[in-house]
Motif scaffolding. Structure first.
Motif, PDB file in Angstrom:
ATOM      1  N   ARG A 642       0.811  -1.168  -0.068  1.00 18.97           N
ATOM      2  CA  ARG A 642       0.086   0.027  -0.030  1.00 18.97           C
ATOM      3  C   ARG A 642       0.843   1.297   0.134  1.00 18.97           C
ATOM      4  NH1 ARG A 642      -2.285   2.886   4.412  1.00 18.97           N
ATOM      5  NH2 ARG A 642      -1.792   0.973   5.922  1.00 18.97           N
ATOM      6  N   PRO A 676      -7.221   1.408   3.056  1.00 23.30           N
ATOM      7  CA  PRO A 676      -6.381   2.665   3.002  1.00 23.30           C
ATOM      8  C   PRO A 676      -6.740   3.525   4.248  1.00 23.30           C
ATOM      9  CG  PRO A 676      -8.454   2.883   1.719  1.00 23.30           C
ATOM     10  CD  PRO A 676      -8.447   1.057   2.237  1.00 23.30           C
ATOM     11  N   ASP A 678      -6.046   7.029   3.900  1.00 23.24           N
ATOM     12  CA  ASP A 678      -6.844   8.033   2.933  1.00 23.24           C
ATOM     13  C   ASP A 678      -6.975   7.629   1.416  1.00 23.24           C
ATOM     14  OD1 ASP A 678      -7.594  10.474   1.595  1.00 23.24           O
ATOM     15  OD2 ASP A 678      -5.881  11.447   2.445  1.00 23.24           O
ATOM     16  N   PRO A 679      -8.190   7.251   1.320  1.00 23.68           N
ATOM     17  CA  PRO A 679      -8.541   6.722  -0.239  1.00 23.68           C
ATOM     18  C   PRO A 679      -7.952   7.487  -1.318  1.00 23.68           C
ATOM     19  CG  PRO A 679     -10.257   6.025   1.192  1.00 23.68           C
ATOM     20  CD  PRO A 679      -9.517   7.128   1.822  1.00 23.68           C
ATOM     21  N   SER A 680      -8.061   8.807  -1.093  1.00 22.82           N
ATOM     22  CA  SER A 680      -7.744   9.834  -2.205  1.00 22.82           C
ATOM     23  C   SER A 680      -6.369   9.930  -2.242  1.00 22.82           C
ATOM     24  CB  SER A 680      -8.394  11.085  -1.984  1.00 22.82           C
ATOM     25  OG  SER A 680      -7.770  11.810  -0.740  1.00 22.82           O
ATOM     26  N   GLU A 682      -3.933   6.965  -1.932  1.00 21.83           N
ATOM     27  CA  GLU A 682      -3.278   5.725  -1.475  1.00 21.83           C
ATOM     28  C   GLU A 682      -3.661   4.806  -2.658  1.00 21.83           C
ATOM     29  OE1 GLU A 682      -3.844   4.202   2.303  1.00 21.83           O
ATOM     30  OE2 GLU A 682      -3.470   6.081   3.361  1.00 21.83           O
ATOM     31  N   PHE A 697      -7.408   3.574  -4.672  1.00 21.90           N
ATOM     32  CA  PHE A 697      -8.348   3.257  -3.686  1.00 21.90           C
ATOM     33  C   PHE A 697      -9.710   4.154  -3.925  1.00 21.90           C
ATOM     34  CE2 PHE A 697      -4.973   1.294  -1.024  1.00 21.90           C
ATOM     35  CZ  PHE A 697      -5.629   0.139  -1.063  1.00 21.90           C
ATOM     36  N   ALA A 698      -9.501   5.192  -4.937  1.00 18.59           N
ATOM     37  CA  ALA A 698     -10.647   6.024  -5.283  1.00 18.59           C
ATOM     38  C   ALA A 698     -10.600   6.128  -6.734  1.00 18.59           C
ATOM     39  CB  ALA A 698     -10.623   7.484  -4.453  1.00 18.59           C
TER      40      ALA A 698
END
Length: 789
Positions: A642, A676, A678-680, A682, A697-698
């Protein structure tokens, strides 16, 4: 004796109805009216702008093809006129005598003309009736039948897509589209040879025609083995068995080699030779698995449409290039779609050599068909002829009754307009399977696609048989593929525009725009451009100019189909096949194709090359699928990380994986890498043996990517330039489009995501000097997180 003489010279074309004065125009045989008129400068290019709309009169005109030839008696007892393909409704005249009437593009005709030939000058004329006049007459007699378009293609045995499709123009042709010859012969002619090939030999069913009652010796030879039979007077058929216990088996590409053995049959002075491959093919109907030589094969394929609206323009070299594009993308199968043709002998022979499996639809597509005596007779005659013609080819592994006609009957509101009339079921469930069982029992027959195994089972049932998935593209986001767990997907696709160079050559709009007239005309799908934009969904930014529209919609097409292919491959062996709609286009158009109408590879092609690779990593449901479609076990150390959008690791994991041959291992992901913070900001990266899978992730528009930055050099090579790029930041879906600078330029890679510090070299093939500053600038070099000009 047995001699052939081609009659391809000296033809002229004349219009014999309508108000256009077209008389004795030089004509090419094989060919068609459109290409002859184009060569004579009498029409504009049908593929450019909206020219096709001004050419509908061609399909509503009667045409005459006429030639003269010298003939001298050569001692033969019989002379036949052999017409390999007439398109379509025609009257044939020799020396003013009407000798045949034809009504089927898919048939050949052999006519004894010895009594009509004269020493010296002879005339041959083929008069074609306007296709629309014929279909209007047939439709009036039978009554209208449901179909997808306001076109009467089901009333004539002609290439259906000639009448337009949601990817093709309406260019209704007439012409002598396959060779014409005179065959002079005496004694015996091989009228039919049917090789029923086994893994260890071949059973040959031979039928002769003769001009005398002398005994005939029929001899067959293959792989050093010989068999013969003597046919006394009154006997015209024989069965010869040749056993080849040491034959090397023919395999699909990726499963083994493709040894081919010349098989020769002689009878008197006549001979017949084909290359055959020893193999078996079975179909497991419930799971819908093709089994070759006892081994299940995962089908990685493309649907094939006619490669040109004018089939005489498709040369062997062109086929070789197109097949090469399919193979280089990782395909092992082509499905010859039912709205087109039985293809040429060159097509199947090339597939034999290359190990491409051929799924052959009979030519019925997307409509209810009449089953009156006239249509039934034509369908049976064409089926018998083409089954015999093609059955020697090891690449041909399945006959399919139709494309989407059973689905139409079940789901497309046909029953009320049919009012109890026939719609084609008698062909798909009776006539065609009987013909195949009689003539070619070594191959499976399947009534149609989609089809779930029995006539009363819903064709949309994914648990058995084949399905077509058009909910995606039609109304659903491409992630909807993830809701399907099918046995076999014979058709699914997602649109994207052709390459820039192809658009620029076919559309004269200034400037090009998604809604400019030419671009709109070269989009045949209902609400196609609306669906292209809707299909971007939340995945990509909304384009605000043509360059962005072109890039994002092409990129989205590639992502959509890769998502589906990867999903279905991860289900192996429950799912045993994906056939993408489609490999090729017949003209320059926005469509589902991976290779556009000018033979240029779209970004989809490059992405499919990764998705169809023998080994694949793909995120699947809540884990990772490790796919091994080779004969060797795959032992690998899988690394998972990740990362943040700057490439910094946030969590890592490693898994030792052993994937058996032709199988899939599902790897569960540890929460540390899968969840995640912070999806935005990562992403998830999986790598093994040089392969990688990456998941953001986003969606891209909400990802907090850094603005793309990179170092780049452009260096000359022997055949172009090498563009070397090193990422200083993450570069999302890096792509190079050199055809914007040189229409002939090609590039070896597309859609590469790089992490900081990683590099890629794009090899551009071109014979022009390209300005490095333009090569490295918008809109030639693109990435989702690019710095905009």
């Amino acid at each position: 004796m047995s001699t052939y003489r081609r009659l391809h010279d000296g033809w002229t074309l004349s219009a014999i109805t309508g108000d256009r004065d077209i008389t004795s125009v030089a004509a090419t045989v094989p060919g068609c009216v459109h290409t002859d008129l184009l060569a004579a400068g009498l029409i504009d290019d049908p593929y450019r702008d909206d020219n096709e709309t001004r050419l509908t009169w061609i399909g509503r005109t009667d045409w005459s093809y006429r030639t003269a030839f010298d003939w001298r008696p050569d001692g033969a007892v019989r002379t036949d006129l052999v017409l390999a393909g007439l398109d379509t409704v025609a009257a044939v005249h020799l020396n003013g005598v009407r000798i045949a009437d034809t009504a089927n593009m898919h048939r050949r005709y052999r006519l004894d003309v010895g009594a009509l030939l004269v020493e010296g000058a002879n005339t041959l004329e083929v008069v074609f009736r306007a296709p629309y006049d014929y279909t209007d007459e047939r439709q009036a007699a039978y009554g209208p039948l449901p179909g997808p378009y306001d076109e009467p293609y089901q009333f004539i045995r002609k290439m259906a897509c000639n009448f337009g499709w949601d990817w093709g123009p309406t260019l209704v042709t007439s012409g002598i589209w396959r060779p014409v010859s005179l065959h002079s012969w005496s004694g015996t002619r091989l009228a039919e040879v049917r090789p029923q090939v086994r893994a260890d030999g071949v059973d040959l069913h031979v039928r002769v025609e003769r001009t005398d009652d002398a005994p005939v010796t029929v001899t067959a030879t293959v792989a050093g083995r010989t068999a013969e039979a003597v046919l006394p007077a009154g006997q015209d058929e024989a069965v010869l068995r040749l056993d080849v216990p040491d034959a090397r088996l023919w395999w699909p590409r990726g499963y083994g080699e493709q040894p081919l053995y010349p098989l020769t049959v002689t009878a008197g002075a006549d001979s017949w030779t084909r290359k055959i491959g020893f193999r078996t093919v079975q179909l497991d109907p419930d799971a819908f698995r093709l089994i070759i030589n006892g081994r299940p094969v995962f089908v990685k394929g493309f649907n094939w449409i006619p490669d040109d609206c004018f089939p005489n323009r498709v040369t062997p070299d062109r086929l070789a290039r197109r097949f090469g594009q399919a193979i280089d993308a990782g395909a092992n199968t082509l499905r010859v779609w039912g709205g087109g043709l039985y293809e040429t002998d060159d097509f199947y022979a090339l597939a034999d050599e290359l190990g491409l499996l051929i799924w052959q639809d009979f030519p019925f597509a997307c409509a209810a068909y009449p089953e009156d005596d006239l249509m039934r007779a034509e369908v049976e005659a064409e089926a018998r002829e083409n089954v015999v013609r093609l059955m020697s080819h090891p690449s041909l592994v399945i006959w399919c009754g139709n494309n989407e006609n059973i689905e139409g009957y079940q789901h497309w509101d046909w029953r009320e307009p049919l009012a109890g009339r026939d719609w084609g079921a008698g062909f798909y469930f009776d006539l065609l399977p009987r013909v195949v069982a009689e003539l070619d029992p070594t191959r499976p027959y399947w009534p149609g696609s989609p089809y779930s195994g029995t006539p009363d089972r819903d064709v949309h049932d994914p648990s058995t048989g084949t399905i077509h998935i058009w909910t995606v593209w039609g109304r659903e986001d491409y992630t909807f593929y993830g809701t399907y767990t099918p046995r076999f997907v014979a058709e699914f696709g997602f649109q994207g525009p052709p390459t820039y160079a192809t658009l620029r050559a076919s559309v004269s709009d200034e400037p090009l725009a998604p809604d400019s007239p030419g671009i709109t005309h070269h989009q045949k799908a209902t609400d196609g451009n609306t669906k292209l934009l809707r299909g971007l969904g939340e995945h990509l930014p909304r384009p605000d100019n043509f360059a962005d529209w072109h890039y994002y919609t092409q990129l989205n097409q590639a992502r959509a189909i890769a998502y589906g292919v990867n999903r279905f491959r991860a289900l192996m062996p429950y799912c045993m096949g994906t056939i993408v709609w489609q490999l090729n286009d017949c003209w320059p158009v926005t469509s589902w194709a991976a290779v556009d109408g000018d033979a240029r590879r779209k970004p989809l092609w490059y992405e499919l090359r990764r998705s169809y690779a023998d080994r694949l990593l793909t995120f699947h449901d809540d884990g990772l699928a490790v796919v091994n479609d080779t004969d060797q076990p795959w032992r690998t150390d899988l690394t998972l990380a990740r990362l943040d959008v700057h490439g910094q690791p946030l969590a890592k994991d490693a898994v030792a994986v052993v994937v058996a041959a032709r199988s899939v291992v599902q790897v569960r992901l540890a929460d540390a890498v899968a969840v995640p913070g912070d999806p935005s900001r990562e992403l998830l990266l999986a790598e093994a043996d040089g392969l990688r899978a990456m998941r953001m992730f986003a969606e891209d528009p909400v990802m907090d990517y850094p603005v793309a930055d990179f170092d780049a050099t452009v260096e000359p090579t022997a055949d172009g330039v090498a563009v070397h790029i090193t990422a200083l930041t993450l570069l999302r879906e890096l792509a190079l489009f050199p055809d914007r600078l040189d229409p002939a330029a090609t590039v070896d890679e597309q859609l590469v995501t790089l992490l900081p510090g990683e590099s890629v070299t794009f090899h551009v093939t071109t014979d022009r000097p390209l300005d490095p500053a333009l090569l490295l600038a918008y809109p030639v070099l693109r990435t989702v997180n690019e710095a905009r000009p």
